[in-house]
Structure formats: C-alpha cells, structure tokens
Design an enzyme around this catalytic site. Structure first.
Site, PDB file in Angstrom:
ATOM      1  CB  CYS A 286      -0.952   0.004   1.196  1.00 39.90           C
ATOM      2  SG  CYS A 286      -0.135   0.196   2.812  1.00 39.90           S
TER       3      CYS A 286
ATOM      4  CG  HIS B 202      -4.037   0.253   4.210  1.00 42.60           C
ATOM      5  ND1 HIS B 202      -3.356  -0.450   3.239  1.00 42.60           N
ATOM      6  CD2 HIS B 202      -5.156   0.739   3.594  1.00 42.60           C
ATOM      7  CE1 HIS B 202      -4.042  -0.414   2.101  1.00 42.60           C
ATOM      8  NE2 HIS B 202      -5.124   0.308   2.296  1.00 42.60           N
TER       9      HIS B 202
ATOM     10  CG  ASP C 181      -6.726   1.107  -0.544  1.00 50.50           C
ATOM     11  OD1 ASP C 181      -5.565   0.976  -0.975  1.00 50.50           O
ATOM     12  OD2 ASP C 181      -7.126   0.564   0.502  1.00 50.50           O
TER      13      ASP C 181
END
Length: 324
Positions: free
Chosen positions: A103, A142, A157
C-alpha cells in the site's frame, strides 16, 4: 488476556552552510522529480485514455488500469531487498523495473500521478482489521487516498490487493452499499471513525485437496477503519520499517503477489497459486487453487504477474491469516 495484533535529526551550527545544504537538497529533489515522467507511467499501466480533465471518469479509468497492471506484492522482503518509502525509488521499482508493491508504494505513487494531473489529494492512514484477533491494528498500518471532486469526497485505494481490492473509487458516504465487480462495499461512519466493509459472495472451491471447504458462505467482512485526519508520508516510515522486519508481521511470515484481472484476481501466496473468477455463476465466485513446486515459482511470476526478480526469491507461508 487478549493478544495484540502484529504490528534522525541533524543540527547545523553554520546558518550559511545550512542554507547551502537546503538549497542543494531542494535542487536534487527537483531533479529527481523531473526524472519521473507521467507518460512513462501511462505506458507502464497501458493507459491510452485522456487525462486533460481531472474528473471521476478519468480517475476511475487510470485507477483500474493501475490495479490490473501493478501487482500488490511484498516479494522484496523475501528476496533480500528493503522497501524504501521514497517516491523516486518507488517510481523506479514499479514503473521502470515493472515490479509491484504494497500500500505504501502503490498509493504513494498514485498520489503523485493524481497530483500531477491536477486532482485534489489527501493522504489518510488506516488500521487494518486482523481476523485472527478479531480486532483492528493498534496503530495505522495502511495508506490510502482521499480525492475531492465537485465537492464530493472519494476514497482511492490501489494497494490492498487480493479480494478486498476495490475496483472503483468509493464515494465517502456512510451506510450506502456500493456494488462493484468484486462484491458489495460500504462505509459506515461512527463518531468520526470510518469503517470499510465488504459483503463477499459464496465461494466455490472445487479442488478439495487444497481446501477444507467446498463452499464458503456469503459473509460481511470488516476491512479497515480510518479517520479523515490528513497524513504526511513521514507518518508511515515507522510502519513501513516494522512491517518488513518484525518477526510477528504477516508480511514477514507470508510472501504475497496478487493482481486484479478482467474478471477476478490471481495470486501467489507462498507456493499456493490462487485464481478467482468473480460471479462465476449463481452469485458465486470460483476459487481455483494449485500448489506449485519450487521450480515453477519463477516462471509463474513472469507469466502471471510479469515480474522478474533480480535476487533469489524464497517463498514462505507460515501464518494462517485468511487473505480471501
């Protein structure tokens, strides 16, 4: 007792010299940013659409090309490389070396791409839900993006991977189902905290030799929580280091490479090759699993994920954390 989920300063005395250093640093940063080319990125993700207008259609199109071209992976940890939280290093790894990332790499690169195209971007930090412990992480682990378009906020995302990867930007509204090809996603807001959930379909797993259950039922699964507090990339440095070195980190215990496809995902977790076709029939996802031999790993990474590693890769899967 409840178990917990896994989870430099320099002073210059000479002001003139300090100014010279700052100026040189700014110049180097400018040159390094200048070496990053948005058109080279578009070639990497095979994007040939328009990008002159920062609107939802452009955002969605670029986002979908990204998740289908750039794998979510942590292979660096398992082939003797470190994961740098540096934009130019991330660009070189993903764009020029045709690798993927987790991420903090995928979404960091996406933030640069979208800012370059004129989008209004804010970095956010989230705490991922850990099913093994039935709780969220204690600290942010994250990175995700908030994009504002026409007075509406969207969460983008591109770095969650596996079957919890969204395929479209999600409007930041509470309690509304947002159906996508992977399943039904929704946000729920409580006292300023936002929760992402996904309603998964039943899963049909025909290969009983590698699965204990033939059909996995529909389930609503928590994914992560976050607030709208703006973050800086520096907020993720400790997390980035911890997740790739801590003995209890899932990323240390499990090698992962996943890529979204036209109709599902494909993933290599340890030696396990997983291929998912969404909504295969009767509102059911098809999940096919095969255990690979060591000599098949390198070829599979190249053929399925377009990844060629510079160093020897050692697969690992010593945790039972569910990924799909």
């Amino acid at each position: 007792m409840q178990q917990k989920p896994p989870t430099a300063f320099c002073a210059l005395k000479n002001p003139a010299f300090a100014l010279q250093v700052a100026s040189a640093t700014t110049s180097m940063e400018s040159r390094s940013r200048g070496s990053m080319d948005i058109k080279e990125y578009f070639t990497r993700i095979s994007y040939r659409g328009s990008y002159g207008k920062p609107d939802l259609a452009t955002l969605t199109d670029i986002f979908q090309h990204h998740i289908r071209a750039v794998p979510y992976e942590n292979l660096s940890i398992h082939c003797g490389e470190s994961i740098e939280l540096d934009l130019e290093a991330t660009y070189n790894k993903i764009v020029r070396k045709k690798r993927g990332g987790w991420c903090m790499e995928n979404n960091y690169l996406l933030s640069w791409v979208l800012k370059t195209l004129g989008f209004n971007i804010t970095l956010l930090g989230s705490k991922v839900y850990v099913p093994e412990y039935d709780r969220y992480a204690d600290q942010i682990n994250h990175l995700l993006l908030k994009v504002v378009l026409d007075d509406k906020s969207y969460i983008v995302d591109g770095g969650f991977g596996m079957v919890y990867q969204t395929w479209q930007p999600m409007e930041l509204i509470s309690g509304t189902d947002q159906p996508q090809t992977p399943g039904v996603f929704r946000f729920v807001e409580e006292s300023g905290v936002w929760y992402l959930e996904k309603v998964k379909r039943k899963q049909w797993v025909p290969n009983q030799s590698v699965s204990t259950s033939q059909t996995l039922e529909i389930v609503c699964r928590r994914v992560y929580l976050f607030t709208l507090q703006p973050r800086d990339i520096e907020d993720f440095r400790a997390c980035n280091a911890h997740l790739q070195t801590a003995p209890d980190s899932m990323f240390v215990k499990k090698s992962i490479c996943s890529l979204q496809t036209a109709d599902g995902i494909q993933a290599l977790v340890g030696w396990k090759l997983i291929e998912v076709k969404y909504n295969y029939k009767d509102n059911m996802d098809l999940v096919e699993i095969r255990i690979l031999a060591d000599e098949e790993i390198e070829k599979t990474l190249k053929e399925k994920f377009n990844i060629t590693l510079d160093k020897k890769f050692v697969p690992i899967n010593t945790t039972r954390s569910p990924l799909f």
